[in-house]
Design a protein around this motif. Structure first.
Motif, PDB file in Angstrom:
ATOM      1  N   GLU A 158       1.183  -1.390  -0.039  1.00  0.00           N
ATOM      2  CA  GLU A 158       0.008  -0.159  -0.166  1.00  0.00           C
ATOM      3  C   GLU A 158       0.784   1.366   0.066  1.00  0.00           C
ATOM      4  O   GLU A 158       0.727   2.226  -0.828  1.00  0.00           O
ATOM      5  N   GLY A 159       1.946   1.280   0.868  1.00  0.00           N
ATOM      6  CA  GLY A 159       2.658   2.443   0.871  1.00  0.00           C
ATOM      7  C   GLY A 159       3.527   2.664  -0.461  1.00  0.00           C
ATOM      8  O   GLY A 159       3.550   3.902  -0.819  1.00  0.00           O
ATOM      9  N   LEU A 160       3.803   1.628  -1.072  1.00  0.00           N
ATOM     10  CA  LEU A 160       4.632   1.929  -2.450  1.00  0.00           C
ATOM     11  C   LEU A 160       3.648   2.432  -3.365  1.00  0.00           C
ATOM     12  O   LEU A 160       3.774   3.255  -4.514  1.00  0.00           O
ATOM     13  N   GLN A 161       2.268   2.153  -3.409  1.00  0.00           N
ATOM     14  CA  GLN A 161       1.395   2.727  -4.194  1.00  0.00           C
ATOM     15  C   GLN A 161       0.939   4.225  -3.709  1.00  0.00           C
ATOM     16  O   GLN A 161       0.773   4.960  -4.623  1.00  0.00           O
ATOM     17  N   LYS A 162       0.872   4.587  -2.712  1.00  0.00           N
ATOM     18  CA  LYS A 162       0.448   5.675  -2.036  1.00  0.00           C
ATOM     19  C   LYS A 162       1.758   6.713  -2.300  1.00  0.00           C
ATOM     20  O   LYS A 162       1.405   7.965  -2.441  1.00  0.00           O
ATOM     21  N   LEU A 163       2.741   6.460  -1.872  1.00  0.00           N
ATOM     22  CA  LEU A 163       4.148   7.493  -1.795  1.00  0.00           C
ATOM     23  C   LEU A 163       4.520   7.537  -3.265  1.00  0.00           C
ATOM     24  O   LEU A 163       4.770   6.604  -3.976  1.00  0.00           O
ATOM     25  N   LYS A 164       4.828   8.915  -3.490  1.00  0.00           N
ATOM     26  CA  LYS A 164       5.325   9.152  -4.988  1.00  0.00           C
ATOM     27  C   LYS A 164       6.701  10.011  -4.918  1.00  0.00           C
ATOM     28  O   LYS A 164       6.965  10.838  -5.518  1.00  0.00           O
ATOM     29  N   ASN A 165       7.244   9.650  -3.723  1.00  0.00           N
ATOM     30  CA  ASN A 165       8.577  10.380  -3.315  1.00  0.00           C
ATOM     31  C   ASN A 165       9.931   9.862  -4.370  1.00  0.00           C
ATOM     32  O   ASN A 165       9.777   8.816  -4.834  1.00  0.00           O
ATOM     33  N   ASP A 166      10.971  10.733  -4.417  1.00  0.00           N
ATOM     34  CA  ASP A 166      12.053  10.310  -5.005  1.00  0.00           C
ATOM     35  C   ASP A 166      12.552   9.031  -4.298  1.00  0.00           C
ATOM     36  O   ASP A 166      13.148   8.076  -4.984  1.00  0.00           O
ATOM     37  N   ILE A 167      12.543   9.243  -3.041  1.00  0.00           N
ATOM     38  CA  ILE A 167      13.247   7.944  -2.166  1.00  0.00           C
ATOM     39  C   ILE A 167      12.110   7.536  -1.129  1.00  0.00           C
ATOM     40  O   ILE A 167      11.474   8.439  -0.442  1.00  0.00           O
ATOM     41  N   ILE A 168      11.888   6.268  -1.207  1.00  0.00           N
ATOM     42  CA  ILE A 168      11.105   5.571  -0.143  1.00  0.00           C
ATOM     43  C   ILE A 168      11.678   4.799   0.718  1.00  0.00           C
ATOM     44  O   ILE A 168      12.736   3.696   0.085  1.00  0.00           O
ATOM     45  N   ILE A 169      11.789   4.830   1.814  1.00  0.00           N
ATOM     46  CA  ILE A 169      12.514   4.116   3.093  1.00  0.00           C
ATOM     47  C   ILE A 169      11.606   3.203   3.948  1.00  0.00           C
ATOM     48  O   ILE A 169      10.510   3.730   4.495  1.00  0.00           O
ATOM     49  N   ILE A 170      11.761   1.980   3.840  1.00  0.00           N
ATOM     50  CA  ILE A 170      10.780   1.128   4.575  1.00  0.00           C
ATOM     51  C   ILE A 170      11.492   0.482   6.008  1.00  0.00           C
ATOM     52  O   ILE A 170      12.602   0.239   5.888  1.00  0.00           O
ATOM     53  N   ASP A 171      10.734   0.892   6.949  1.00  0.00           N
ATOM     54  CA  ASP A 171      11.390   0.612   8.209  1.00  0.00           C
ATOM     55  C   ASP A 171      10.781  -0.977   8.427  1.00  0.00           C
ATOM     56  O   ASP A 171       9.484  -1.058   8.328  1.00  0.00           O
ATOM     57  N   THR A 172      11.784  -1.784   8.808  1.00  0.00           N
ATOM     58  CA  THR A 172      11.089  -3.342   9.017  1.00  0.00           C
ATOM     59  C   THR A 172      11.277  -3.748  10.307  1.00  0.00           C
ATOM     60  O   THR A 172      11.744  -3.163  11.445  1.00  0.00           O
ATOM     61  N   SER A 173      10.754  -4.966  10.723  1.00  0.00           N
ATOM     62  CA  SER A 173      10.526  -5.394  11.876  1.00  0.00           C
ATOM     63  C   SER A 173      11.983  -6.095  12.316  1.00  0.00           C
ATOM     64  O   SER A 173      12.886  -6.338  11.875  1.00  0.00           O
ATOM     65  N   GLY A 174      12.163  -5.760  13.771  1.00  0.00           N
ATOM     66  CA  GLY A 174      13.250  -6.396  14.505  1.00  0.00           C
ATOM     67  C   GLY A 174      13.017  -7.700  15.402  1.00  0.00           C
ATOM     68  O   GLY A 174      11.894  -7.892  15.638  1.00  0.00           O
ATOM     69  N   ARG A 175      14.075  -8.034  15.922  1.00  0.00           N
ATOM     70  CA  ARG A 175      14.152  -9.241  16.858  1.00  0.00           C
ATOM     71  C   ARG A 175      15.221  -9.151  17.827  1.00  0.00           C
ATOM     72  O   ARG A 175      16.245  -8.133  17.757  1.00  0.00           O
ATOM     73  N   ASP A 176      15.194  -9.806  19.087  1.00  0.00           N
ATOM     74  CA  ASP A 176      16.295 -10.013  19.724  1.00  0.00           C
ATOM     75  C   ASP A 176      17.537 -10.546  19.083  1.00  0.00           C
ATOM     76  O   ASP A 176      18.731 -10.193  19.163  1.00  0.00           O
ATOM     77  N   ALA A 177      17.174 -11.521  18.195  1.00  0.00           N
ATOM     78  CA  ALA A 177      18.293 -12.136  17.130  1.00  0.00           C
ATOM     79  C   ALA A 177      17.599 -12.258  15.962  1.00  0.00           C
ATOM     80  O   ALA A 177      16.332 -12.370  15.624  1.00  0.00           O
ATOM     81  N   LEU A 178      18.448 -12.443  14.669  1.00  0.00           N
ATOM     82  CA  LEU A 178      18.049 -12.911  13.512  1.00  0.00           C
ATOM     83  C   LEU A 178      17.397 -14.372  13.582  1.00  0.00           C
ATOM     84  O   LEU A 178      18.369 -15.222  13.561  1.00  0.00           O
ATOM     85  N   ASP A 179      16.073 -14.593  13.328  1.00  0.00           N
ATOM     86  CA  ASP A 179      15.526 -15.983  13.510  1.00  0.00           C
ATOM     87  C   ASP A 179      14.563 -16.230  12.320  1.00  0.00           C
ATOM     88  O   ASP A 179      14.638 -15.360  11.361  1.00  0.00           O
ATOM     89  N   ASP A 180      14.378 -17.716  11.938  1.00  0.00           N
ATOM     90  CA  ASP A 180      13.683 -17.993  10.752  1.00  0.00           C
ATOM     91  C   ASP A 180      12.414 -17.074  10.249  1.00  0.00           C
ATOM     92  O   ASP A 180      12.195 -16.821   9.088  1.00  0.00           O
ATOM     93  N   GLU A 181      11.805 -16.742  11.519  1.00  0.00           N
ATOM     94  CA  GLU A 181      10.565 -15.901  11.253  1.00  0.00           C
ATOM     95  C   GLU A 181      10.700 -14.482  10.661  1.00  0.00           C
ATOM     96  O   GLU A 181      10.309 -13.967   9.780  1.00  0.00           O
ATOM     97  N   LEU A 182      11.957 -13.946  11.146  1.00  0.00           N
ATOM     98  CA  LEU A 182      12.353 -12.606  10.738  1.00  0.00           C
ATOM     99  C   LEU A 182      12.715 -12.726   9.275  1.00  0.00           C
ATOM    100  O   LEU A 182      12.379 -11.955   8.516  1.00  0.00           O
ATOM    101  N   ILE A 183      13.716 -13.652   9.088  1.00  0.00           N
ATOM    102  CA  ILE A 183      14.196 -13.818   7.531  1.00  0.00           C
ATOM    103  C   ILE A 183      13.108 -13.990   6.560  1.00  0.00           C
ATOM    104  O   ILE A 183      13.100 -13.540   5.576  1.00  0.00           O
ATOM    105  N   LYS A 184      12.037 -14.828   7.018  1.00  0.00           N
ATOM    106  CA  LYS A 184      10.995 -15.180   6.036  1.00  0.00           C
ATOM    107  C   LYS A 184      10.388 -13.782   5.755  1.00  0.00           C
ATOM    108  O   LYS A 184       9.972 -13.437   4.554  1.00  0.00           O
TER     109      LYS A 184
END
Length: 336
Positions: free
Chosen positions: A69-95
Motif C-alpha cells: 500500500e505504501g509503495l502505491q500511495k507514496l510518490k517520492n524520489d526516495i522511499i525508506i521502509i522500516d522493517t521489524s526487528g527481533r532480539d536475534a535474527l531468526d527464521d520468522e524474521l528472515i521469512k
C-alpha cells in the motif's frame, strides 16, 4: 529497506537519513512496516513530522500489506521502509524480510547496528548478508562507544560496505562514512585525506606495502618515497601543524639529508645487517669518509634505527590488527 535488531537505533536512523537526503534536494517518504515493536509506528510518524517527509503506515496490518500500500500511495524520489526487528535474527524474521524484499525490490538493503556491539558486528553483518543480501551498513552511537573502531573493522572483515555513521542524538548527527576523515579525527590530523593522497601518489615508489622486515635497506626505500611527498613544511601543514618553527623543519630536512648520505655510503650487506658496522669500527670510519658525516653521528643513527626496529617488530607481531587496517585503507568492504 532498513534492517536491524532491537536496540540498534534503526527507526531513529531512518529519521536522520530522511533529513540528510531532504537537505540535498530529494523528496522522501517512509513506510512503517515494523509490526513487532509496539512504539515503532508512533516513533516513525513523529520523526516524519519532525523532518517533513511523507509517511505511510497502518496499525494492526500485515507488514507485507503495508509495504504494498505504501509503495502505491507514496510518490517520492526516495522511499525508506522500516522493517521489524527481533532480539536475534531468526527464521520468522528472515521469512518476513524476504517477503518484503520480493514485494519492494529495493535498490538498497541497509543494516543498522550499534557501535557498542564491537566485534560482534562481523557475525551480525554476515548473518543478515547471507539471509537477505546487504548493500550497506549504518553504524550508530559512534560518539558514545569505545568499541566503534572494532565495529567498523569487523564490518570490513565481513566485506560489508559502511555507508553512514551516527555521531549523536540530534537529527543532523549522521555522516557519510569516509575512512580518511574518520581516522584523521582519531589521530587529530585535520587534513588526513590530503596526507593520504600524498602517500598514494608515491606508493608505486616503495610504500605501497608494509615491509615484512625492517632493515636499513627497506628504511632507505621508505625514506626516498617519503621525500617524494614534498617538503616537510607541506606535510606538517596537512597534519594541522602550521606553527612548527622554521628551525625545527630545517633540522628535520637536514637530518633526512644526513641519513641519506650515511646510507648511500654503506654496502648492501651493511644495510641489511647493521650489526656488521657495530662489530667493526673500521666500517664506521669508511662510511664517515664517504658521507662526510662524523663517526659519532653515524653511531647515533645506528642506535636510533635499532630502537625504531624494536618498536616496528612489536607492531608486526599483531598480524590481525595489521590485516584489518590494510583492508580499511585498501577499500575492501569499507567503501573507498
Amino acid at each position: 529497506m532498513m534492517l536491524g535488531l532491537f536496540g540498534s537505533g534503526k527507526t531513529t536512523q531512518i529519521g536522520k537519513l530522511s533529513h540528510y537526503l531532504m537537505k540535498r534536494g530529494m523528496s522522501v517518504g517512509v513506510i512503517a512496516a515494523d509490526m513487532m515493536r509496539p512504539a515503532a509506528y508512533e516513533q516513525l510518524e513523529q520523526l516524519s513530522k519532525q523532518v517533513g517527509c511523507s509517511f505511510y503506515g497502518r496499525k494492526g496490518a500485515k507488514s507485507t500489506d503495508v509495504v504494498r500500500e505504501g509503495l502505491q500511495k507514496l510518490k517520492n524520489d526516495i522511499i525508506i521502509i522500516d522493517t521489524s526487528g527481533r532480539d536475534a535474527l531468526d527464521d520468522e524474521l528472515i521469512k518476513e524480510l524476504k517477503e518484503i524484499d520480493e514485494i519492494a525490490k529495493p535498490d538498497e538493503k541497509i543494516l543498522v547496528m550499534s557501535a557498542d556491539i564491537g566485534q560482534i558486528a562481523k557475525k551480525q553483518a554476515e548473518e543478515f548478508n547471507n539471509a537477505i543480501g546487504l548493500t550497506g551498513v549504518i553504524i550508530t552511537k559512534m560518539d558514545g562507544s569505545g568499541k566503534g573502531g572494532g565495529a567498523l573493522t569487523a564490518c570490513g572483515v565481513a566485506g560489508v560496505k559502511i555507508l553512514f555513521i551516527g555521531v549523536g542524538e540530534k537529527i543532523d548527527d549522521i555522516e557519510e562514512f569516509k575512512p580518511e576523515k574518520f581516522v584523521g579525527r582519531l589521530l587529530g590530523v585535520p587534513d588526513f585525506e590530503a596526507l593520504m593522497e600524498k602517500i598514494k601518489a608515491v606508493a608505486p615508489e616503495g610504500i605501497e606495502e608494509v615491509p615484512e622486515e625492517l632493515n636499513i635497506e627497506t628504511f632507505y626505500k621508505q625514506l626516498k618515497a617519503a621525500r617524494k611527498m614534498g617538503p616537510l613544511k607541506g606535510i606538517f601543514e596537512t597534519m594541522g601543524m602550521v606553527n612548527v618553527p622554521k628551525e625545527v623543519i630545517e633540522q628535520g630536512e637536514q637530518k633526512m639529508d644526513i641519513y641519506e648520505a650515511i646510507i648511500n655510503s654503506m654496502t648492501k650487506a651493511e644495510r641489511k645487517n647493521p650489526d656488521l658496522i657495530r662489530k667493526q669500527p673500521s666500517r664506521i670510519d669508511r662510511i664517515s669518509k664517504g658521507s662526510g658525516v662524523p663517526p659519532a653521528v653515524i653511531k647515533e643513527f645506528i642506535s636510533q634505527f635499532e630502537k625504531m626496529k624494536k618498536i616496528y617488530e612489536r607492531l608486526q607481531k599483531n598480524k590481525g590488527m595489521q590485516k584489518n587496517l590494510m583492508k580499511m585503507f585498501k577499500g575492501k568492504g569499507l567503501g573507498f
